[in-house]
Scaffold this motif. Structure first.
Motif, PDB file in Angstrom:
ATOM      1  N   LYS A 141       0.798  -1.231   0.000  1.00 17.51           N
ATOM      2  CA  LYS A 141       0.000   0.000   0.000  1.00 17.51           C
ATOM      3  C   LYS A 141       0.830   1.280   0.000  1.00 17.51           C
ATOM      4  O   LYS A 141       0.438   2.258  -0.616  1.00 17.51           O
ATOM      5  CB  LYS A 141      -0.931   0.025   1.219  1.00 17.51           C
ATOM      6  N   LEU A 142       1.944   1.302   0.715  1.00 15.59           N
ATOM      7  CA  LEU A 142       2.731   2.525   0.813  1.00 15.59           C
ATOM      8  C   LEU A 142       3.722   2.652  -0.349  1.00 15.59           C
ATOM      9  O   LEU A 142       3.888   3.733  -0.913  1.00 15.59           O
ATOM     10  CB  LEU A 142       3.470   2.584   2.159  1.00 15.59           C
ATOM     11  N   SER A 143       4.349   1.569  -0.715  1.00 15.87           N
ATOM     12  CA  SER A 143       5.321   1.614  -1.813  1.00 15.87           C
ATOM     13  C   SER A 143       4.725   2.144  -3.119  1.00 15.87           C
ATOM     14  O   SER A 143       5.361   2.967  -3.784  1.00 15.87           O
ATOM     15  CB  SER A 143       5.947   0.238  -2.040  1.00 15.87           C
ATOM     16  N   PRO A 144       3.510   1.727  -3.508  1.00 15.12           N
ATOM     17  CA  PRO A 144       2.945   2.289  -4.739  1.00 15.12           C
ATOM     18  C   PRO A 144       2.744   3.811  -4.672  1.00 15.12           C
ATOM     19  O   PRO A 144       2.903   4.500  -5.685  1.00 15.12           O
ATOM     20  CB  PRO A 144       1.595   1.574  -4.879  1.00 15.12           C
ATOM     21  N   ILE A 145       2.423   4.336  -3.508  1.00 15.55           N
ATOM     22  CA  ILE A 145       2.298   5.785  -3.347  1.00 15.55           C
ATOM     23  C   ILE A 145       3.663   6.438  -3.540  1.00 15.55           C
ATOM     24  O   ILE A 145       3.796   7.420  -4.267  1.00 15.55           O
ATOM     25  CB  ILE A 145       1.724   6.148  -1.956  1.00 15.55           C
TER      26      ILE A 145
END
Length: 181
Positions: A159-163
């Protein structure tokens, strides 16, 4: 969806995971307190009595960590900046990894106590009972901390890496731009 809303959702999920993890630790602790409290009271075998006694003492501490941990997660803020989100994520993962290392020390201590039992006959039953308890509790905590770390790491990766991958320096190098694609 804009970055702030995505970060807010991410942090809500992270705090929800922490609440669930603390409920799990609290449940383990409560069941141990009840079961070992009873076992300590009715056991006639001295090493088993010591086993239950240590379980009770150990899980008073665990419950003392689970309750404030749950309250902290329940009251935690989800509207964090990107920096605050990354910092909280790093701290959370680090805590569970460090705790896993400490759990290995607990297990080793339990094994050392059991080994020492044969060298000190006057405390043999106590060392065996305490050692078995510390091995069990350390083993549970090792599993718990590794699972907690893995849950948080997977959440960050998914969830955080794609952001973060959509954030890049601006064309003139003075700011950042966010790719909405």
């Amino acid at each position: 969806m804009c970055t702030n809303a995505q970060l807010d959702d991410y942090n809500k999920e992270r705090l929800s995971m922490d609440k669930n993890l603390m409920l799990g630790l609290g449940t383990w602790s409560s069941l141990n307190l009840l079961g070992s409290g009873l076992g300590w009271a009715i056991s006639t075998d001295e090493s088993i009595k010591y086993f239950h006694q240590m379980n009770v003492m150990w899980n008073v501490v665990n419950l003392g960590l689970a309750i404030p941990g749950y309250i902290k997660a329940r009251k935690g803020k989800s509207n964090l900046s990107l920096y605050e989100t990354l910092d909280d994520q790093r701290k959370t993962e680090t805590i569970f990894l460090v705790n896993a290392g400490i759990d290995l020390a607990y297990i080793s201590s339990g094994l050392m106590l059991k080994n020492r039992a044969s060298k000190d006959p006057s405390k043999e039953t106590q060392f065996i009972g305490y050692g078995n308890s510390i091995i069990l509790q350390g083993g549970f905590l090792l599993l718990f901390d590794w699972i907690a770390f893995s849950i948080h790491r997977r959440h960050s990766k998914n969830k955080l890496s794609p952001i973060l991958q959509r954030i890049q320096p601006s064309d003139d190098g003075i700011g950042l731009k966010f790719n909405l694609e």
